[in-house]
Write a protein that holds these residues in place. Structure first.
Motif, PDB file in Angstrom:
ATOM      1  N   SER A 155     -29.257   0.033   1.618  1.00  0.00           N
ATOM      2  CA  SER A 155     -28.364  -1.132   1.548  1.00  0.00           C
ATOM      3  C   SER A 155     -29.117  -2.412   1.852  1.00  0.00           C
ATOM      4  O   SER A 155     -28.959  -3.407   1.136  1.00  0.00           O
ATOM      5  CB  SER A 155     -27.157  -0.963   2.474  1.00  0.00           C
ATOM      6  OG  SER A 155     -27.570  -0.644   3.764  1.00  0.00           O
ATOM      7  N   ALA A 156     -29.961  -2.398   2.888  1.00  0.00           N
ATOM      8  CA  ALA A 156     -30.657  -3.644   3.233  1.00  0.00           C
ATOM      9  C   ALA A 156     -31.587  -4.073   2.111  1.00  0.00           C
ATOM     10  O   ALA A 156     -31.693  -5.266   1.809  1.00  0.00           O
ATOM     11  CB  ALA A 156     -31.425  -3.484   4.542  1.00  0.00           C
ATOM     12  N   SER A 157     -32.267  -3.110   1.459  1.00  0.00           N
ATOM     13  CA  SER A 157     -33.203  -3.560   0.436  1.00  0.00           C
ATOM     14  C   SER A 157     -32.488  -3.984  -0.843  1.00  0.00           C
ATOM     15  O   SER A 157     -32.925  -4.944  -1.494  1.00  0.00           O
ATOM     16  CB  SER A 157     -34.314  -2.530   0.167  1.00  0.00           C
ATOM     17  OG  SER A 157     -33.766  -1.258   0.052  1.00  0.00           O
ATOM     18  N   SER A 158     -31.382  -3.325  -1.184  1.00  0.00           N
ATOM     19  CA  SER A 158     -30.723  -3.793  -2.406  1.00  0.00           C
ATOM     20  C   SER A 158     -30.047  -5.142  -2.186  1.00  0.00           C
ATOM     21  O   SER A 158     -30.050  -6.001  -3.068  1.00  0.00           O
ATOM     22  CB  SER A 158     -29.739  -2.753  -2.960  1.00  0.00           C
ATOM     23  OG  SER A 158     -28.950  -2.228  -1.936  1.00  0.00           O
ATOM     24  N   PHE A 164     -35.447 -11.708   8.462  1.00  0.00           N
ATOM     25  CA  PHE A 164     -34.107 -11.709   9.053  1.00  0.00           C
ATOM     26  C   PHE A 164     -33.335 -10.444   8.647  1.00  0.00           C
ATOM     27  O   PHE A 164     -32.660  -9.822   9.460  1.00  0.00           O
ATOM     28  CB  PHE A 164     -33.322 -12.961   8.628  1.00  0.00           C
ATOM     29  CG  PHE A 164     -32.234 -13.316   9.597  1.00  0.00           C
ATOM     30  CD1 PHE A 164     -32.456 -14.226  10.614  1.00  0.00           C
ATOM     31  CD2 PHE A 164     -30.986 -12.701   9.523  1.00  0.00           C
ATOM     32  CE1 PHE A 164     -31.461 -14.533  11.529  1.00  0.00           C
ATOM     33  CE2 PHE A 164     -29.980 -13.007  10.437  1.00  0.00           C
ATOM     34  CZ  PHE A 164     -30.223 -13.922  11.447  1.00  0.00           C
ATOM     35  N   MET A 165     -33.463 -10.065   7.383  1.00  0.00           N
ATOM     36  CA  MET A 165     -32.804  -8.842   6.917  1.00  0.00           C
ATOM     37  C   MET A 165     -33.394  -7.622   7.625  1.00  0.00           C
ATOM     38  O   MET A 165     -32.686  -6.663   7.920  1.00  0.00           O
ATOM     39  CB  MET A 165     -32.951  -8.693   5.398  1.00  0.00           C
ATOM     40  CG  MET A 165     -32.010  -9.572   4.596  1.00  0.00           C
ATOM     41  SD  MET A 165     -30.257  -9.301   4.969  1.00  0.00           S
ATOM     42  CE  MET A 165     -30.007  -7.645   4.320  1.00  0.00           C
ATOM     43  N   LEU A 175     -23.811 -11.551   2.134  1.00  0.00           N
ATOM     44  CA  LEU A 175     -25.094 -11.398   2.814  1.00  0.00           C
ATOM     45  C   LEU A 175     -26.239 -12.021   2.024  1.00  0.00           C
ATOM     46  O   LEU A 175     -27.218 -12.481   2.613  1.00  0.00           O
ATOM     47  CB  LEU A 175     -25.346  -9.911   3.085  1.00  0.00           C
ATOM     48  CG  LEU A 175     -26.079  -9.575   4.373  1.00  0.00           C
ATOM     49  CD1 LEU A 175     -25.585 -10.392   5.546  1.00  0.00           C
ATOM     50  CD2 LEU A 175     -25.957  -8.092   4.686  1.00  0.00           C
ATOM     51  N   SER A 176     -26.111 -12.062   0.689  1.00  0.00           N
ATOM     52  CA  SER A 176     -27.222 -12.614  -0.085  1.00  0.00           C
ATOM     53  C   SER A 176     -27.442 -14.096   0.230  1.00  0.00           C
ATOM     54  O   SER A 176     -28.565 -14.488   0.540  1.00  0.00           O
ATOM     55  CB  SER A 176     -27.009 -12.385  -1.580  1.00  0.00           C
ATOM     56  OG  SER A 176     -25.842 -13.031  -2.007  1.00  0.00           O
ATOM     57  N   PHE A 177     -26.376 -14.894   0.230  1.00  0.00           N
ATOM     58  CA  PHE A 177     -26.622 -16.323   0.513  1.00  0.00           C
ATOM     59  C   PHE A 177     -26.700 -16.592   2.014  1.00  0.00           C
ATOM     60  O   PHE A 177     -27.408 -17.473   2.475  1.00  0.00           O
ATOM     61  CB  PHE A 177     -25.583 -17.237  -0.163  1.00  0.00           C
ATOM     62  CG  PHE A 177     -24.237 -17.278   0.518  1.00  0.00           C
ATOM     63  CD1 PHE A 177     -23.233 -16.419   0.139  1.00  0.00           C
ATOM     64  CD2 PHE A 177     -23.992 -18.189   1.548  1.00  0.00           C
ATOM     65  CE1 PHE A 177     -21.988 -16.446   0.768  1.00  0.00           C
ATOM     66  CE2 PHE A 177     -22.755 -18.229   2.181  1.00  0.00           C
ATOM     67  CZ  PHE A 177     -21.752 -17.338   1.795  1.00  0.00           C
ATOM     68  N   TYR A 178     -25.978 -15.774   2.787  1.00  0.00           N
ATOM     69  CA  TYR A 178     -25.982 -15.960   4.246  1.00  0.00           C
ATOM     70  C   TYR A 178     -27.376 -15.671   4.812  1.00  0.00           C
ATOM     71  O   TYR A 178     -27.828 -16.332   5.740  1.00  0.00           O
ATOM     72  CB  TYR A 178     -24.957 -15.002   4.849  1.00  0.00           C
ATOM     73  CG  TYR A 178     -24.330 -15.427   6.157  1.00  0.00           C
ATOM     74  CD1 TYR A 178     -23.207 -16.247   6.172  1.00  0.00           C
ATOM     75  CD2 TYR A 178     -24.838 -14.997   7.374  1.00  0.00           C
ATOM     76  CE1 TYR A 178     -22.613 -16.624   7.364  1.00  0.00           C
ATOM     77  CE2 TYR A 178     -24.255 -15.365   8.573  1.00  0.00           C
ATOM     78  CZ  TYR A 178     -23.126 -16.172   8.561  1.00  0.00           C
ATOM     79  OH  TYR A 178     -22.540 -16.544   9.751  1.00  0.00           O
ATOM     80  N   SER A 201     -31.169  -7.384  -0.122  1.00  0.00           N
ATOM     81  CA  SER A 201     -32.276  -8.354  -0.067  1.00  0.00           C
ATOM     82  C   SER A 201     -32.693  -8.809  -1.462  1.00  0.00           C
ATOM     83  O   SER A 201     -33.060  -9.966  -1.669  1.00  0.00           O
ATOM     84  CB  SER A 201     -33.494  -7.760   0.642  1.00  0.00           C
ATOM     85  OG  SER A 201     -33.164  -7.473   1.969  1.00  0.00           O
ATOM     86  N   LEU A 202     -32.635  -7.869  -2.388  1.00  0.00           N
ATOM     87  CA  LEU A 202     -33.007  -8.199  -3.768  1.00  0.00           C
ATOM     88  C   LEU A 202     -32.124  -9.332  -4.309  1.00  0.00           C
ATOM     89  O   LEU A 202     -32.609 -10.308  -4.869  1.00  0.00           O
ATOM     90  CB  LEU A 202     -32.820  -6.942  -4.630  1.00  0.00           C
ATOM     91  CG  LEU A 202     -33.846  -6.690  -5.698  1.00  0.00           C
ATOM     92  CD1 LEU A 202     -35.220  -6.481  -5.094  1.00  0.00           C
ATOM     93  CD2 LEU A 202     -33.438  -5.464  -6.533  1.00  0.00           C
ATOM     94  N   VAL A 203     -30.813  -9.185  -4.103  1.00  0.00           N
ATOM     95  CA  VAL A 203     -29.886 -10.235  -4.537  1.00  0.00           C
ATOM     96  C   VAL A 203     -30.145 -11.499  -3.714  1.00  0.00           C
ATOM     97  O   VAL A 203     -30.100 -12.621  -4.225  1.00  0.00           O
ATOM     98  CB  VAL A 203     -28.418  -9.785  -4.365  1.00  0.00           C
ATOM     99  CG1 VAL A 203     -27.477 -10.782  -5.038  1.00  0.00           C
ATOM    100  CG2 VAL A 203     -28.188  -8.393  -4.923  1.00  0.00           C
ATOM    101  N   GLY A 204     -30.424 -11.287  -2.415  1.00  0.00           N
ATOM    102  CA  GLY A 204     -30.668 -12.413  -1.517  1.00  0.00           C
ATOM    103  C   GLY A 204     -31.871 -13.243  -1.950  1.00  0.00           C
ATOM    104  O   GLY A 204     -31.836 -14.475  -1.902  1.00  0.00           O
ATOM    105  N   VAL A 205     -32.935 -12.557  -2.370  1.00  0.00           N
ATOM    106  CA  VAL A 205     -34.147 -13.272  -2.790  1.00  0.00           C
ATOM    107  C   VAL A 205     -33.835 -14.151  -4.009  1.00  0.00           C
ATOM    108  O   VAL A 205     -34.291 -15.289  -4.106  1.00  0.00           O
ATOM    109  CB  VAL A 205     -35.298 -12.274  -3.085  1.00  0.00           C
ATOM    110  CG1 VAL A 205     -36.438 -12.957  -3.820  1.00  0.00           C
ATOM    111  CG2 VAL A 205     -35.797 -11.652  -1.785  1.00  0.00           C
TER     112      VAL A 205
END
Ligand code: TRP
Length: 460
Positions: free
Chosen positions: A354-357, A160-161, A109-112, A359-363
């Motif tokens: 879950s969404a915010s943690s 998007f998240m 989910l982080s790179f997607y 997102s952290l990796v995603g950012v």
């Protein structure tokens, strides 16, 4: 309100309400960025029709059985991907498959979500300018400066998240099923419209040739294995998404038919994506071999020149965004279902955490392509590429391998047969073939892919 959103200790589990709902949700998970940009490009580079034949063979021979194994594990256990193994094989280490699934949810989910965010930026760009006046160079520069900006892609990613979290929070029936049942038919219509338009372009036949003409000279061991890897990613198998979705399938539904319908839909849409993209690319004489840039750099150039391109550009990026959204919700659901059932959180709290943690990796992924481009290099690649690599090349194949071994050797013939035949109600005619695949064929094939993707063959 679903039972999940009210209280975490309710004994009534949320579930899909209709057969069509399950298919929409599972096909929604399967059909994603993997189908629309990756598949056509990979086919084109690996022998066209020859690769396609091998790919379809893998989907039918291995993909469908693995998907069925995931559905079976989930529905039998009636639990999330972690709890399912705890329940079906207590006092063993099989629950680690569930742990891997949760880690995979973070890495995928982080790179997607980074790429999903791009689709929104390009949707906006398409509706503002329709890429009028762009050239290949300007599109390349625009793409690079968009990523270098950092905050703009992060903004789209978080939006998007947020959308993903909203759908997941709304529940299985009132969220995932409701939105995928509306979005998947829309996606199908859009891709058919784009496909027809593309086929009508003069000079487009060359694109079909590029896509379909079998070139067996390009088929090597690594191309064969590439086809299997693509099948895994595209079908969303190997990390427990379909175990989780399987746990929401009703006991009276036919699991085998569901696995077949979902796999065929996924394959059909991948082929349609190729039909929508390549004839257009060839009709306007642009480079078909751009990889990730095919969708964000090459295609806008095509739309810029095409009659009605403004309209088709909007449709295309809408299509990409929808395909991505119905995939991201399936991945987030794995983590949310785990937190709700195992950690007894409310659905709201589980979704936010879950969404915010993630997102952290995603950012970090997003910034690793822009402002942190030179700072954040691990194992010789950007953090974005690392997350991509770890998910697709390590976690998924390894997870898939463990899942089939678990189904074939731990659950075994009787338990699998009972669940798949709905306790003897359905005929399950291909059951013996299925058993052979999960016990022998799939583990061996996956082991080969795994070895290949870690480049161990080259080391020999
Ligand atoms: N199948 C999706 C695609 O093709 C990606 C995806 C969603 C996925 N959920 C997954 C891949 C779970 C592996 C596992 O874009």
């Amino acid at each position: 309100m679903t039972s999940f959103s009210n209280s975490s200790d309710s004994s009534i589990r949320d579930s899909f309400g209709s057969k069509l709902g399950i298919i929409a949700a599972a096909a929604g998970s399967a059909v994603g960025l993997g189908n629309i940009w990756r598949f056509p490009y990979v086919v084109g580079e690996n022998g066209g029709g020859a690769f396609l034949l091998i790919y379809i063979g893998f989907v039918l021979l291995i993909g469908v059985p693995v998907m069925l194994a995931e559905f079976t594990i989930g529905r039998k256990a009636q639990l999330n991907a972690f709890g399912a193994f705890r329940k079906l094989a207590p006092k063993s280490l099989w629950f680690l498959i569930g742990v891997m699934g949760i880690i995979a949810a973070f890495t995928i989910l982080s790179f997607y979500s980074t790429v999903s965010g791009w689709t929104l930026q390009y949707l906006l760009e398409a509706s503002k300018t329709g890429f009028v006046g762009s050239t290949n160079e300007s599109l390349q520069t625009d793409f690079n400066s968009f990523m270098a900006n950092g905050w703009l892609p992060v903004f789209w990613q978080l939006l998007f998240m947020g959308l993903t979290a909203f759908v997941v929070y709304s529940g299985v029936k009132n969220g995932i099923e409701k939105y995928t049942k509306f979005l998947m038919p829309l996606l199908l219509i859009i891709i058919i419209v784009l496909g027809i338009n593309s086929l009508l372009l003069p000079g487009g036949a060359k694109g079909l040739e590029f896509l379909f003409k079998p070139d067996f000279s390009k088929i090597t061991m690594s191309v064969v294995l590439e086809a299997l890897g693509q099948a895994f990613f595209s079908l969303s198998i190997g990390m427990g998404v379909l175990i989780t979705y399987g746990s929401y399938i009703q006991k009276s539904d036919n699991l085998s038919n569901t696995a077949i319908s979902v796999s065929l839909t996924d394959t059909l849409i991948a082929i349609l994506a190729g039909v929508a993209i390549f004839p257009a690319v060839f009709a306007f004489n642009v480079n078909p071999g751009e990889g990730p840039g095919l969708v964000f750099i090459t295609l806008p150039l095509v739309f810029e020149q095409m009659t009605g391109g403004y309209f088709f550009a909007i449709l295309f990026f809408l299509l990409l965004a929808i395909a991505a959204l119905t995939s991201t919700i399936s991945v987030l659901e794995v983590v949310v279902a785990y937190l709700v059932e195992e950690k007894k959180m409310t659905r709201l709290k589980a979704t936010i955490i879950s969404a915010s943690s993630i997102s952290l990796v995603g950012v970090i992924c997003t910034l690793s392509l822009g402002p942190l481009k030179n700072e954040l290099i691990l194992f010789g690649m950007s953090f974005f590429d690392l997350m991509d690599y770890v998910s697709a090349n390590i976690l998924l194949p390894f997870g898939g391998f463990l899942i089939v071994v678990f189904a074939g050797w731990v659950l075994g013939r009787n338990q699998l047969h009972n669940e798949i035949s709905n306790n003897g109600v359905l005929k399950a005619s291909l059951f013996n073939f299925f058993l052979f695949v999960v016990k022998y064929l799939a583990p061996i094939a996956i082991a080969l892919v795994f070895i290949n993707q870690l480049n161990l063959f080259d080391a020999l």
